[in-house]
Each structure stands twice: as structure tokens, then as C-alpha cells.
Write an enzyme that holds these catalytic residues in place. Sequence first.
Site, PDB file in Angstrom:
ATOM      1  N   MET A   1       0.870  -1.137   0.000  1.00  0.00           N
ATOM      2  CA  MET A   1       0.000   0.000   0.000  1.00  0.00           C
ATOM      3  C   MET A   1       0.865   1.129   0.000  1.00  0.00           C
ATOM      4  O   MET A   1       2.024   1.113  -0.161  1.00  0.00           O
ATOM      5  CB  MET A   1      -0.813  -0.019   1.249  1.00  0.00           C
ATOM      6  CG  MET A   1      -1.466   1.260   1.559  1.00  0.00           C
ATOM      7  SD  MET A   1      -3.105   1.324   1.323  1.00  0.00           S
ATOM      8  CE  MET A   1      -3.404   2.730   0.592  1.00  0.00           C
ATOM      9  N   ARG A  12       7.923   7.224  -5.838  1.00  0.00           N
ATOM     10  CA  ARG A  12       7.648   7.219  -7.265  1.00  0.00           C
ATOM     11  C   ARG A  12       7.483   8.656  -7.678  1.00  0.00           C
ATOM     12  O   ARG A  12       6.644   9.349  -7.175  1.00  0.00           O
ATOM     13  CB  ARG A  12       6.355   6.457  -7.568  1.00  0.00           C
ATOM     14  CG  ARG A  12       6.510   4.968  -7.455  1.00  0.00           C
ATOM     15  CD  ARG A  12       5.204   4.348  -7.846  1.00  0.00           C
ATOM     16  NE  ARG A  12       5.304   2.918  -7.777  1.00  0.00           N
ATOM     17  CZ  ARG A  12       5.416   2.136  -8.834  1.00  0.00           C
ATOM     18  NH1 ARG A  12       5.453   2.650 -10.034  1.00  0.00           N
ATOM     19  NH2 ARG A  12       5.502   0.837  -8.704  1.00  0.00           N
ATOM     20  N   LEU A 392      -2.302  -3.511  -5.634  1.00  0.00           N
ATOM     21  CA  LEU A 392      -1.105  -3.974  -6.338  1.00  0.00           C
ATOM     22  C   LEU A 392      -0.378  -2.779  -6.943  1.00  0.00           C
ATOM     23  O   LEU A 392      -0.921  -2.100  -7.811  1.00  0.00           O
ATOM     24  CB  LEU A 392      -1.493  -4.989  -7.415  1.00  0.00           C
ATOM     25  CG  LEU A 392      -2.092  -6.292  -6.871  1.00  0.00           C
ATOM     26  CD1 LEU A 392      -2.665  -7.139  -7.990  1.00  0.00           C
ATOM     27  CD2 LEU A 392      -1.033  -7.080  -6.099  1.00  0.00           C
ATOM     28  N   GLU A 393       0.836  -2.532  -6.488  1.00  0.00           N
ATOM     29  CA  GLU A 393       1.584  -1.354  -6.906  1.00  0.00           C
ATOM     30  C   GLU A 393       2.681  -1.676  -7.904  1.00  0.00           C
ATOM     31  O   GLU A 393       3.535  -0.843  -8.196  1.00  0.00           O
ATOM     32  CB  GLU A 393       2.146  -0.650  -5.673  1.00  0.00           C
ATOM     33  CG  GLU A 393       1.041  -0.203  -4.734  1.00  0.00           C
ATOM     34  CD  GLU A 393       1.539   0.566  -3.521  1.00  0.00           C
ATOM     35  OE1 GLU A 393       2.716   0.979  -3.522  1.00  0.00           O
ATOM     36  OE2 GLU A 393       0.752   0.752  -2.586  1.00  0.00           O
ATOM     37  N   ASN A 394       2.674  -2.891  -8.410  1.00  0.00           N
ATOM     38  CA  ASN A 394       3.683  -3.292  -9.376  1.00  0.00           C
ATOM     39  C   ASN A 394       3.044  -3.729 -10.687  1.00  0.00           C
ATOM     40  O   ASN A 394       3.563  -4.572 -11.400  1.00  0.00           O
ATOM     41  CB  ASN A 394       4.540  -4.425  -8.800  1.00  0.00           C
ATOM     42  CG  ASN A 394       5.318  -3.970  -7.575  1.00  0.00           C
ATOM     43  OD1 ASN A 394       6.257  -3.195  -7.681  1.00  0.00           O
ATOM     44  ND2 ASN A 394       4.900  -4.422  -6.400  1.00  0.00           N
TER      45      ASN A 394
END
Length: 567
Positions: A1, A12, A392-394
Site C-alpha cells: 500500500m 515514485r 497492487l503497486e507493481n
Amino acid sequence: MPILSRKPVRFRTAAAVVATAAVTLALGLAGPASAADVNNAKNAGFESGLSSWTCSASSGTTVSAPVHGGSAALRATPAGQDNARCSQTVAVKPNSTYTLSAWVQGGYAYLGATGTGTTDVSTWTPDSASWKQLSTTFTTGASTTSVTVYTHGWYGQPAYLVDDVSVYGPDGGGGSGPAPTVPGAPGGLSVSGTTSSSVSLAWNAVSGATGYNVYRAGTKVTAVTGTSATVTGLAASTSYSFQVTAVNSAGESGKSGAVAGTTTATPGGGGGALPKHAVTGYWQNFNNGATVQKLSAVQSQYDIIAVAFADATTTPGAVTFSLDSAGLGGYTVDQFKADIRAKQAAGKKVVVSVGGQNGTVSVSDTASAANFANSVYALMQTYGFDGVDIDLENGLNPTYMSQALRSLAAKAGGSLVLTMAPQTIDMQSTSNGYFQTALNVKDILTVVNMQYYNSGSMLGCDGKVYSQGSVDFLTALACIQLEGGLAPSQVGLGLPASPSGAGSGYVPPSVVNNALDCLTKGSSCGSFKPSRTYPDLRGAMTWSTNWDAAAGNAWSGAVGPHVHGLP
């Protein structure tokens, strides 16, 4: 998260997507091509090196592998303040429509056209491990005889590859490529999920296709650019027949073989008895310096509690959950289950969150989609969770994640609570996989709580760039979702509960409340004011209930009552 736990925060900066901004919220398809249509781009496959192309700062070169077609492709590398822009001037005819497309691979890649004489266009995609086609259309002005078509990457991102560029339309005088041929009929059509009011479909990609039409009982019901679609507005417990065709500027293929899909009897629509305006909080199943909480101690202002996180297993797509009893001071599984039941008895929803900053769950084919649905449903049965949160951060695959969520909904029924927590960059355009997924499952989606932090400056729906940490950042970015297809009741604002909860992007609760008022009432806005109000806006989310507790519950104490008091 958000800020995950177990590893240092990763920042990022997709400052991004600011680019050309041109990130259009929807792509159109050109009408049928005439016999005279050609590819007006020169050296479209880079077989003649960079002839006809100009790349900024000597950023471009040709390579022999990987290629999409032929024996060469363009490789362009952003460096410093250069985004590796490669362009050429293309001869066109006035008052004509053209389809611009290219195959891209590697880092962030943008494709666009300027000088059209009407509305300039562009589209983009995040980094891609395999070749992916970008496509958009433009119409020339009454006196336009040339346009500039371009590709570029993004600052700090890896090199990108481009091949087989095309500008199909009337011959402007310099065209040489042949017009496209009508694509073949799609194969592999199957039903990927059902609810009481919808049937989800998936099929195989067709070479040369720029879009697909979906037919129900012989009547066209929707058009999409990807290889999946959800047909909504159906009657419960009813069987329907579906077919799909492929289209491009040359025309439409014949219909695929038919497949039957039967809607369920259970009323659909996640969310259950949630209030009109809800507050979501992530609860940490680990100790990273925030207040260690049992679930029973989570503040009463939270309507949805997302348990962070489920973990990947060695089985592709499958997830598991293990309570960190030692890290949580001896919290037992039995106590945890009892606390879930107590929260539910108090009218709260408890979901299991999948992903986080370090999450690596991959749902990339039919088998892993089934594994995901089966494993999440097993966790719901074991612990009593009301649903799932996708964090999901990928990256995610919209075709197969949509398929997985449809399958889960079919198992769990209409009471499923489905939430998402994408990063800001994931919701800049409807062409992004996360945004596509949200729209694909819109009829079973509860809320998307985008993370307005750890992102840097981003593009608002008005085409301007906004820096995080302001009311304008929250409202102008929420506007993209609100105008891009999500219902206001499916949009929430995700913020850190304290400066310790995120590396950047924290704002005082008063700024969160101002943004909520701006979007729902048109008051307390900054320089950006939406063209209309969204009184059904779902509410707000925070990372995390633990950081909130560490800060004296200041976030939930201020934002919670404000959310619940919205019109």
C-alpha cells in the site's frame, strides 16, 4: 500500500504522466477505410535507420532485436531533462480522419500527433515487457496538409522501443504503405464471470485489430479496444448468447463462434449495508513503528477496514494470509476472527488487502486468475472477510484481474465488498490497466480509494499540473476518475493519517475536508473548481488506522464525522 511496512519507502516520481498530458480518457476508432487509404508514415518500420525521423538529443538509434516486424526497430533512451522524443512530419489531406498507431515495448512510451488543425491527440502506456499496440485517431483541419507524429519516453525511465508506426488514411502525397486488411474473426471466446445483471467475456487477440465489437443475440451491444468486456443490464437467471468481431480501419471481421452465459439469481452490487458516505482505513498486520492495534481497537469512524496484507504463494495468482501474532503482542487467530465478527455486528466491513508496496501477486492468465479467486474466497470463508482490496503497486493485467474478480464475485455473491487503492499514476488515463480493471468490474465495485501521496506532481482533468499536498491536487485528480467512467459513489480520497504514514503527500485533515466539500458541494475549492458537483462521492481512506492512533486519532476524529455528514 501505501507505505508498506517492511521495507523503506520507495518514492515514485512519475511526475509524469504530466506529459503531453494528453492522456486522453477514451480512444475512438476510425470508420471504415476507403480504397485509397494508405500508411502515410515514411520508414514506418525503421528498416532504413532513422531516415525521415528526428530524435531529440541524439536519443534514438535502431536495433535489430527485439523487433515487432521486419528486421529493425527504434530504441530511444531518455536522459537528464530529455524525454527521447522522436518525430516525423507526415503529409495529410485536409478534413480527413487518420488512425495513428505504433507497437511499443520497454519503458514508458507515448504516441501522439500535433499540428492537426483540430484537436491534437496522444496516448501512452506504462513500461511493458512485451510488444503492445498504442492507437488513437485524429481529424485534420480545413487547411492542414501536414502533421507531426511523435513518440517519446519519460524522464528517469528506461529506454523504450517503437516499431511499425502507421498513419492510415487518405494519401497526403507521401504515403507508400498498403492499407490494412480486414482482420480475422476472434477465437477463444469464453465467459469469464457472471453476476445477476452482467456477463463478462474474454477472447484471444487478433493480429491487426484495433478494436472489437461485442454482440448479444446478433445485436451489437458494446465496442472495446481490449480483449475482454462486460455486458451489463441483463436479467437475473437468464441465458444469453454472445459473439465478438474484430475491427480496424479496413472494416469488421466475421463473427466469432457463439458462447452462452447465464446470469446468477443473487442480486449483484458490492457494498452491502455500507453508508452512502464511508471512511476506509488500512489496519497493519505488522509492527513498523505505528501503534500496534488489535482489530477491536480500530476507531469507530472507520466503515471499511482493510487488513494489510495477504501474501503471494508459490502458486501463480494464489494468496494466503498469516496473522503476525508475535509482532502484534500475542494477538491470536481466534481473537482476530472474533474481532472481525464484532466489527461486522457493529455495521462495519472487513476486507483483506492484496498487494502493498512490496506485493508481488501476479494474475496474468486464466489459471492464475482462477487461483486468485479461489484463494481469496478461501480466506473469506476462513476468517469471515467481507471481500477484497486490490492494492497492487507493481502493475496488473486488466483482462485476467477482471476475470479473477468476476469469478470471486460469482462465488461470494452480491454482498462482496470490492475496493481498490491504486497509485495516482495508475488512474491518469482509462488506458491504464488499473483504470481499465476498475471500469471492467464497475457493476461489482464498491470504491476506488486512490493514494494521493508518494507521487510528485501529476496531471489534473483540466490538463494542468498540480503538486501533491494541496486541495487542488486532490480535486483535480479525483475529477479524472469522476469524469472517466466511475460513479461518484465509487470514488474516495486516500491520504496518510500522519506525516509518518507516508514519505510525502500528507495534508492536514482540514485540507481533506475542503476537498470533499469542493467535490460534493462546490465550496472550499482552491484554484481548481470542478464543472459540476458530485454529492454521491463515497468518502475518504487513510493509511493507516495504526498511524492514526499514533497521532491521537486526529485524522479519523476530523475526517470521519465530516464524511458522514456529507449530503
